[in-house]
Design a protein around this motif. Structure first.
Motif, PDB file in Angstrom:
ATOM      1  N   GLN A   1       1.058  -1.205   0.096  1.00 41.46           N
ATOM      2  CA  GLN A   1       0.012  -0.066   0.067  1.00 41.46           C
ATOM      3  C   GLN A   1       0.980   1.336   0.046  1.00 41.46           C
ATOM      4  OE1 GLN A   1      -3.254   0.574  -0.339  1.00 41.46           O
ATOM      5  NE2 GLN A   1      -3.383  -1.792  -0.975  1.00 41.46           N
ATOM      6  N   LEU A   2       1.970   1.441   1.005  1.00 39.15           N
ATOM      7  CA  LEU A   2       2.769   2.316   0.734  1.00 39.15           C
ATOM      8  C   LEU A   2       3.429   2.664  -0.564  1.00 39.15           C
ATOM      9  CD1 LEU A   2       4.502   4.782   2.170  1.00 39.15           C
ATOM     10  CD2 LEU A   2       5.964   2.940   2.974  1.00 39.15           C
ATOM     11  N   PHE A   3       4.092   1.680  -1.156  1.00 40.24           N
ATOM     12  CA  PHE A   3       4.566   1.713  -2.262  1.00 40.24           C
ATOM     13  C   PHE A   3       3.700   2.043  -3.451  1.00 40.24           C
ATOM     14  CE2 PHE A   3       7.966  -1.616  -0.895  1.00 40.24           C
ATOM     15  CZ  PHE A   3       8.665  -0.453  -0.110  1.00 40.24           C
ATOM     16  N   SER A   4       2.506   1.610  -3.578  1.00 38.04           N
ATOM     17  CA  SER A   4       1.657   2.017  -4.622  1.00 38.04           C
ATOM     18  C   SER A   4       0.944   3.418  -4.470  1.00 38.04           C
ATOM     19  CB  SER A   4       0.436   0.946  -4.587  1.00 38.04           C
ATOM     20  OG  SER A   4      -0.367   1.085  -3.390  1.00 38.04           O
ATOM     21  N   THR A   5       1.045   4.015  -3.240  1.00 37.68           N
ATOM     22  CA  THR A   5       0.307   5.303  -3.033  1.00 37.68           C
ATOM     23  C   THR A   5       1.597   6.479  -2.629  1.00 37.68           C
ATOM     24  OG1 THR A   5       0.012   4.948  -0.834  1.00 37.68           O
ATOM     25  CG2 THR A   5      -1.655   4.525  -2.345  1.00 37.68           C
ATOM     26  N   PHE A   6       2.677   6.003  -2.815  1.00 37.34           N
ATOM     27  CA  PHE A   6       3.987   6.748  -2.330  1.00 37.34           C
ATOM     28  C   PHE A   6       3.904   8.206  -2.892  1.00 37.34           C
ATOM     29  CE2 PHE A   6       8.229   8.643  -2.013  1.00 37.34           C
ATOM     30  CZ  PHE A   6       8.543   8.859  -0.748  1.00 37.34           C
ATOM     31  N   GLU A   7       3.584   8.277  -4.180  1.00 34.70           N
ATOM     32  CA  GLU A   7       3.633   9.470  -5.198  1.00 34.70           C
ATOM     33  C   GLU A   7       2.799  10.404  -4.747  1.00 34.70           C
ATOM     34  OE1 GLU A   7       6.248  10.451  -6.748  1.00 34.70           O
ATOM     35  OE2 GLU A   7       7.192   8.396  -6.594  1.00 34.70           O
ATOM     36  N   LYS A   8       1.562   9.865  -4.041  1.00 36.35           N
ATOM     37  CA  LYS A   8       0.287  10.647  -3.877  1.00 36.35           C
ATOM     38  C   LYS A   8       0.267  11.391  -2.249  1.00 36.35           C
ATOM     39  CE  LYS A   8      -2.548   7.720  -6.565  1.00 36.35           C
ATOM     40  NZ  LYS A   8      -3.447   6.785  -6.672  1.00 36.35           N
ATOM     41  N   LEU A   9       1.364  10.902  -1.736  1.00 33.58           N
ATOM     42  CA  LEU A   9       1.441  11.350  -0.311  1.00 33.58           C
ATOM     43  C   LEU A   9       1.834  12.941  -0.332  1.00 33.58           C
ATOM     44  CD1 LEU A   9       3.396   8.261   1.344  1.00 33.58           C
ATOM     45  CD2 LEU A   9       0.839   8.922   1.515  1.00 33.58           C
ATOM     46  N   ASP A  10       1.543  13.631   0.772  1.00 28.28           N
ATOM     47  CA  ASP A  10       2.006  14.961   0.933  1.00 28.28           C
ATOM     48  C   ASP A  10       3.660  14.973   0.911  1.00 28.28           C
ATOM     49  OD1 ASP A  10      -0.417  15.678   3.521  1.00 28.28           O
ATOM     50  OD2 ASP A  10      -0.548  16.001   1.267  1.00 28.28           O
ATOM     51  N   GLU A  11       4.058  16.097   0.326  1.00 27.33           N
ATOM     52  CA  GLU A  11       5.726  16.195   0.323  1.00 27.33           C
ATOM     53  C   GLU A  11       6.115  16.210   1.790  1.00 27.33           C
ATOM     54  OE1 GLU A  11       7.440  16.012  -2.201  1.00 27.33           O
ATOM     55  OE2 GLU A  11       5.776  15.656  -3.571  1.00 27.33           O
ATOM     56  N   ASP A  12       5.527  16.677   2.812  1.00 27.05           N
ATOM     57  CA  ASP A  12       5.926  16.684   4.232  1.00 27.05           C
ATOM     58  C   ASP A  12       6.134  15.236   4.444  1.00 27.05           C
ATOM     59  OD1 ASP A  12       6.146  19.332   4.104  1.00 27.05           O
ATOM     60  OD2 ASP A  12       4.468  19.823   5.209  1.00 27.05           O
TER      61      ASP A  12
END
Length: 110
Positions: free
Chosen positions: A69-80
């Protein structure tokens, strides 16, 4: 990113029912929308059965599911948030494909 639930994180031993019940209690006590239980050691059958019956109150993830889940959504996370995670993108050769002279490159997070 907003947090709308409670979470529990287990080590390498399987989660037992009393531990699962504690997370369910925390979900109720804090009026959380849902709970997430991540277990590196899996779940004992009785705990998994009981918690799975409450699918809309608590989710059960293995350590592998957490990373997927982390790897599949990493690019969508807030920059902070991304800045706090010790991950970097690397590129590796993909699998050899018969009949092709080159291999595709794939991005990975490490």
């Amino acid at each position: 990113m907003s947090v709308t639930g409670s979470s529990g994180i287990s080590g390498v031993t399987p989660v037992d029912r009393p531990t699962g019940d504690k997370l369910l209690g925390a979900v109720s006590t804090f009026a959380a929308a849902e709970g997430l239980f991540v277990s590196g050691g899996g779940f004992e059958p009785n705990a998994q059965k009981e918690l799975a019956a409450r699918l809309f109150r608590v989710r059960l993830w293995s350590q592998r599911e957490l990373f997927e889940q982390l790897f599949s959504t990493f690019e969508k996370l807030d920059e902070d948030l991304k800045a706090e995670l010790p991950l970097k993108r690397i590129w590796t050769d993909g699998p050899k494909i018969p009949g092709r002279s080159s291999t595709p490159c794939r991005p990975w997070l490490t």
